[in-house]
Motif scaffolding. Structure first.
Motif, PDB file in Angstrom:
ATOM      1  N   ALA A   1      48.529  48.220  43.078  1.00 57.37           N
ATOM      2  CA  ALA A   1      49.207  46.930  43.182  1.00 57.37           C
ATOM      3  C   ALA A   1      48.406  45.979  44.088  1.00 57.37           C
ATOM      4  CB  ALA A   1      50.625  47.128  43.719  1.00 57.37           C
ATOM      5  N   LEU A   2      47.897  46.523  45.173  1.00 59.20           N
ATOM      6  CA  LEU A   2      47.113  45.680  46.079  1.00 59.20           C
ATOM      7  C   LEU A   2      45.852  45.172  45.399  1.00 59.20           C
ATOM      8  CD1 LEU A   2      47.454  47.361  49.569  1.00 59.20           C
ATOM      9  CD2 LEU A   2      47.874  44.958  49.000  1.00 59.20           C
ATOM     10  N   ILE A   3      45.235  46.038  44.627  1.00 58.56           N
ATOM     11  CA  ILE A   3      44.025  45.602  43.919  1.00 58.56           C
ATOM     12  C   ILE A   3      44.383  44.508  42.920  1.00 58.56           C
ATOM     13  CG2 ILE A   3      42.199  46.326  42.319  1.00 58.56           C
ATOM     14  CD1 ILE A   3      42.303  49.090  43.726  1.00 58.56           C
ATOM     15  N   ALA A   4      45.520  44.670  42.253  1.00 63.93           N
ATOM     16  CA  ALA A   4      45.916  43.661  41.271  1.00 63.93           C
ATOM     17  C   ALA A   4      46.203  42.319  41.941  1.00 63.93           C
ATOM     18  CB  ALA A   4      47.140  44.150  40.497  1.00 63.93           C
ATOM     19  N   TYR A   5      46.929  42.365  43.041  1.00 63.99           N
ATOM     20  CA  TYR A   5      47.365  41.117  43.676  1.00 63.99           C
ATOM     21  C   TYR A   5      46.308  40.510  44.578  1.00 63.99           C
ATOM     22  CZ  TYR A   5      52.271  41.103  42.247  1.00 63.99           C
ATOM     23  OH  TYR A   5      53.424  41.000  41.527  1.00 63.99           O
ATOM     24  N   ARG A   6      45.420  41.319  45.095  1.00 60.74           N
ATOM     25  CA  ARG A   6      44.513  40.815  46.124  1.00 60.74           C
ATOM     26  C   ARG A   6      43.054  40.931  45.699  1.00 60.74           C
ATOM     27  NH1 ARG A   6      47.661  38.216  47.824  1.00 60.74           N
ATOM     28  NH2 ARG A   6      48.904  38.305  49.724  1.00 60.74           N
ATOM     29  N   GLN A   7      42.819  41.155  44.415  1.00 60.57           N
ATOM     30  CA  GLN A   7      41.450  41.335  43.976  1.00 60.57           C
ATOM     31  C   GLN A   7      40.651  40.053  44.177  1.00 60.57           C
ATOM     32  OE1 GLN A   7      41.149  41.751  39.629  1.00 60.57           O
ATOM     33  NE2 GLN A   7      43.339  41.335  39.587  1.00 60.57           N
ATOM     34  N   PRO A   8      39.382  40.135  44.373  1.00 57.71           N
ATOM     35  CA  PRO A   8      38.621  41.365  44.623  1.00 57.71           C
ATOM     36  C   PRO A   8      38.824  41.832  46.053  1.00 57.71           C
ATOM     37  CG  PRO A   8      37.179  39.452  44.640  1.00 57.71           C
ATOM     38  CD  PRO A   8      38.549  38.936  44.373  1.00 57.71           C
ATOM     39  N   ILE A   9      38.927  43.096  46.245  1.00 62.42           N
ATOM     40  CA  ILE A   9      39.328  43.623  47.545  1.00 62.42           C
ATOM     41  C   ILE A   9      38.547  44.895  47.822  1.00 62.42           C
ATOM     42  CG2 ILE A   9      41.241  44.952  46.561  1.00 62.42           C
ATOM     43  CD1 ILE A   9      42.883  44.271  49.044  1.00 62.42           C
ATOM     44  N   THR A  10      38.198  45.103  49.071  1.00 61.29           N
ATOM     45  CA  THR A  10      37.483  46.335  49.432  1.00 61.29           C
ATOM     46  C   THR A  10      38.469  47.397  49.874  1.00 61.29           C
ATOM     47  OG1 THR A  10      37.274  45.743  51.762  1.00 61.29           O
ATOM     48  CG2 THR A  10      35.521  44.979  50.291  1.00 61.29           C
ATOM     49  N   ARG A  11      37.977  48.621  49.935  1.00 64.87           N
ATOM     50  CA  ARG A  11      38.833  49.707  50.418  1.00 64.87           C
ATOM     51  C   ARG A  11      39.311  49.420  51.833  1.00 64.87           C
ATOM     52  NH1 ARG A  11      35.212  52.014  47.240  1.00 64.87           N
ATOM     53  NH2 ARG A  11      35.873  53.576  45.706  1.00 64.87           N
ATOM     54  N   ALA A  12      38.407  48.890  52.649  1.00 65.02           N
ATOM     55  CA  ALA A  12      38.776  48.636  54.035  1.00 65.02           C
ATOM     56  C   ALA A  12      39.923  47.641  54.099  1.00 65.02           C
ATOM     57  CB  ALA A  12      37.567  48.104  54.810  1.00 65.02           C
ATOM     58  N   GLU A  13      39.883  46.684  53.203  1.00 65.88           N
ATOM     59  CA  GLU A  13      40.960  45.698  53.210  1.00 65.88           C
ATOM     60  C   GLU A  13      42.289  46.314  52.744  1.00 65.88           C
ATOM     61  OE1 GLU A  13      37.714  42.174  52.400  1.00 65.88           O
ATOM     62  OE2 GLU A  13      38.970  42.891  50.758  1.00 65.88           O
ATOM     63  N   ILE A  14      42.181  47.201  51.767  1.00 66.72           N
ATOM     64  CA  ILE A  14      43.400  47.910  51.324  1.00 66.72           C
ATOM     65  C   ILE A  14      43.965  48.723  52.478  1.00 66.72           C
ATOM     66  CG2 ILE A  14      44.285  49.702  49.791  1.00 66.72           C
ATOM     67  CD1 ILE A  14      42.089  48.850  47.772  1.00 66.72           C
ATOM     68  N   GLU A  15      43.067  49.387  53.175  1.00 62.38           N
ATOM     69  CA  GLU A  15      43.512  50.211  54.294  1.00 62.38           C
ATOM     70  C   GLU A  15      44.141  49.358  55.374  1.00 62.38           C
ATOM     71  OE1 GLU A  15      40.048  52.436  55.408  1.00 62.38           O
ATOM     72  OE2 GLU A  15      40.148  53.679  53.609  1.00 62.38           O
ATOM     73  N   ALA A  16      43.574  48.164  55.578  1.00 66.05           N
ATOM     74  CA  ALA A  16      44.115  47.294  56.614  1.00 66.05           C
ATOM     75  C   ALA A  16      45.548  46.899  56.272  1.00 66.05           C
ATOM     76  CB  ALA A  16      43.240  46.048  56.766  1.00 66.05           C
ATOM     77  N   VAL A  17      45.810  46.669  55.001  1.00 67.69           N
ATOM     78  CA  VAL A  17      47.160  46.270  54.616  1.00 67.69           C
ATOM     79  C   VAL A  17      48.100  47.461  54.639  1.00 67.69           C
ATOM     80  CG1 VAL A  17      48.578  45.309  52.786  1.00 67.69           C
ATOM     81  CG2 VAL A  17      46.297  44.382  53.213  1.00 67.69           C
ATOM     82  N   ARG A  18      47.644  48.577  54.077  1.00 68.85           N
ATOM     83  CA  ARG A  18      48.538  49.727  53.961  1.00 68.85           C
ATOM     84  C   ARG A  18      48.680  50.474  55.277  1.00 68.85           C
ATOM     85  NH1 ARG A  18      47.434  53.927  50.762  1.00 68.85           N
ATOM     86  NH2 ARG A  18      49.633  54.435  50.956  1.00 68.85           N
ATOM     87  N   GLY A  19      47.730  50.268  56.159  1.00 69.02           N
ATOM     88  CA  GLY A  19      47.833  50.907  57.463  1.00 69.02           C
ATOM     89  C   GLY A  19      47.356  52.344  57.470  1.00 69.02           C
TER      90      GLY A  19
END
Lengths: 242, 302, 242
Positions: free
Chosen positions: C98-116
């Motif tokens: 979902a994060l990739i869909a809504y926040r693309q293009p996105i790095t893993r680090a950014e996903i981790e920052a959001v998901r904690g």
């Protein structure tokens, strides 16, 4: 897809499953695109059966479908694999099982009425654990007693396709046959009744039991039909067989 | 229908003990069966106590015991000499009591029933009611017959060819069978819920400005980046698809601006009014920070 | 005791056991008095192997003895007996997707920052294998982290023409209301219904977060780009170079 392939897939599927498979399950082995018709599968089964004629194996159709089993002729040899496996069931268990199989759905009280003794809870527990019987419903009586019936596993285990394949129950002979013989020699009856002292005591005891404890005794026996009153018999349902 | 336990008792008698409760009755005919006087008590009534215990346990209840007494003498269930059978039955009951065996209540109930039937048999019956209903034994006969047929059915069931005793399920293994992979299914709603939860956790909802964020721009950013993946310069104009209309063109334009802001692409113009070229940002530009960390418009007070 | 009988008993024993039997166990099948020698048993096994040449079966000798098994050639057919139960994706995977869909293009680090929490590499690998996400570029940071975006397959799977058809974040807060518009597969209803209670709490939490904690929010969101501020484009670049 040739016949030999079909036969081989059927054999592989049945042996790998290690249980009965329905014709649909056998057909599904071939995948959706190349599924042979049921006639081809039946032909494959017939072929297998023929191949097994000289072997220790046979095909058997039961409630859950077809399975490959080791013939009875080889039971002695194969049983040596499991020397500890118990092979006998008590008469009480078999009688209870027979009543459930032939009279299902049936309550414990109805089983007790026919057998004349209380059903040992261990027996129904064993039958339930073996998955031979199950609770199929409740009779709408006080306490909502459980109605018991047999399972597909029971049929599979005893090599049956349905309960209709159970050996037929012995015929009930009509009570009217008693009539001609009712004319017992009165003398004999009276004599034996008047007979030995010891016996007279027994009868007295029995009479005492009858007058004092009769009511309680009935409760203990549960759903047992009232002996002296013929209509009470209807509860145990042999009338349907007559 | 044989009763193995009974055979053991009868055919293998330890030193016979004559029980006081079983005085020998001889010579005097005590019953007439089918017109024949019966003058001998069955010998196997005399049973040593330890054997009797086994013997009695072999019965499945009073009906079973009664059937045994009847069958032992080759009598017809339909024509029970009730007095004699009652006498024998009572003797067994007394034996059981003498031996202090735990006697199921059902045995005593049956004793009472037999006594009652016997006494009714002695009463003169009016000839006008000479139908079967009047026979005091009728109910007992029915029960005996009904029990006997299920006793036989139990034996029949036991004779059936049974799995694990007579025949055996055949099975063979298939080692290393390949796992047929079935891909998990996901619903859009599941994914949206997942995003809503993560957004909630990360407090995205607190950002008013992201709530109206046009998702089309994010997607277009991906597409533009993918188009630039070769690393070559691409004509700026070619990133636009006029057939998408004004809205599409605007989305692409915003996406390019956003990519530029994030430092993901470079836009190059060799001279004034020359065509614009776009390429993905070359590796040399390492000065880009993670965007948004320290942006001036941080809506901390929003 | 002829050869065919020996072969049949061996086959019966192996198939009834459904496992490997040692040569001693095979010999024991014959009982103590008539036990054939090990040469005869070996000959029986050889005979069986020959019989199986045209079938789906084979003999396999292992450390624990000999067994009959279904040939690998029939693995595809036989494995259809056990259709794999569809597995379910983890919550973490769905959130990542979902994060990739809504926040693309996105790095893993950014996903981790959001998901904690760290993104399990299995998750992105699964999503890449499923062809729902792809690497659309790299962020020019040390290590050149991959930028992830969604694919056309992703859109097709969820029946979307564009990611823009996903509801905006603001609307997600009241997912119950948008539900009817999302023509959801039938299978989804049960579990989404089950999730409803938990959801209500989340919305309440979100509301609470909105009013109380707005100020802290930015730190948690980490690298999230500020979308609505296109002018920030100019401002943010210089500041980052400080």
């Amino acid at each position: 897809m040739n016949e030999q392939y079909i036969r081989n897939v059927i054999e592989a599927g049945l042996l790998a499953a290690g249980r009965s498979l329905t014709l649909e399950e056998l057909a599904a082995l071939f995948g959706e695109t190349e599924c042979p018709g049921s006639a081809a599968i039946r032909a494959g089964l017939a072929q297998l059966e023929q191949d097994y004629a000289a072997r220790a194996l046979e095909l058997k159709e039961t409630a859950s479908g077809v399975r490959i089993q080791v013939r009875r002729d080889f039971a002695t040899e194969v049983s040596r694999l499991w020397p500890e496996r118990p092979r006998r069931y008590s008469r009480a268990l078999l009688e209870t099982l027979a009543l459930i199989a032939y009279r299902q759905p049936i309550t414990r009280a109805e089983i007790e009425a026919v057998r004349g003794v209380a059903v040992n809870p261990d027996i129904t527990r064993t039958l339930l654990e073996r998955n031979w019987i199950r609770v199929v419903g409740h009779r709408e009586l006080p306490g909502r007693p459980e109605l018991l019936g047999t399972t597909r596993e029971f049929l599979d285990y005893f090599g049956l396709r349905s309960v209709a394949e159970l050996p037929p129950l012995a015929e009930l002979r009509g009570l009217e046959e008693i009539d001609p013989q009712l004319a017992l020699p009165v003398g004999a009856t009276a004599e034996s009744a008047a007979g030995e002292d010891g016996e007279a005591v027994s009868v007295a005891e029995a009479a005492a039991l009858l007058s004092d404890d009769g009511a309680d005794a009935d409760d203990d026996v549960g759903g047992e039909p009232q002996l002296s009153s013929a209509p009470g018999l209807v509860a145990s349902s042999p009338s349907s067989e007559d | 229908m044989s009763k193995p336990d009974l055979k053991v008792v009868v055919s293998n008698p330890p030193p016979p003990v004559v029980l006081p409760a079983a005085p020998e009755q001889a010579e005097m005919p005590f019953a007439i069966v089918n017109g024949e006087p019966v003058t001998h008590m069955p010998r196997d009534l005399y049973i040593p106590p330890q054997a009797l215990e086994v013997f009695l346990e072999a019965f499945e209840g009073p009906l079973d015991l009664l059937l045994y007494l009847i069958r032992r003498q080759n009598l017809d269930v339909l024509d029970i000499p009730i007095a004699e059978i009652t006498r024998q039955y009572m003797r067994y009951i007394e034996l059981m009591q003498d031996l202090q065996l735990e006697l199921a209540g059902e045995y005593l109930v049956m004793a009472a029933t037999l006594a009652e039937i016997k006494s009714r048999m002695l009463l003169p019956r009016p000839a006008s009611e000479g139908d079967g209903e009047a026979d005091p034994r009728a109910e007992l006969v029915r029960r005996l017959q009904e029990y006997e047929r299920f006793k036989r059915a139990a034996s029949d069931v036991d004779q059936l060819v049974r799995l694990e005793r007579d025949v055996f399920q055949a099975s063979a293994e298939l080692r290393d069978r390949p796992v047929a992979r079935v891909l998990p299914q996901v619903t859009l709603r599941e994914m949206l819920l997942a995003f809503r939860d993560v957004a909630t956790r990360s407090q995205m909802f607190a950002h008013h400005h992201v709530q109206r964020e046009p998702l089309s721009v994010r997607e277009r950013m991906s597409n533009v980046l993918a188009a630039l993946e070769s690393g070559e310069f691409v004509d700026f104009v070619r990133l636009f698809a006029p057939e998408e209309g004004r809205m599409g063109v605007t989305v692409t334009f915003v996406a390019i601006l956003e990519l530029l802001r994030e430092g993901l692409i470079d836009i190059v113009q060799t001279e004034a009014l020359a065509p614009l070229h776009v390429r993905r940002a070359p590796p040399v530009r390492t000065l880009q920070l993670v965007p948004g960390m320290d942006s001036p418009e941080t809506p901390g007070t929003a």
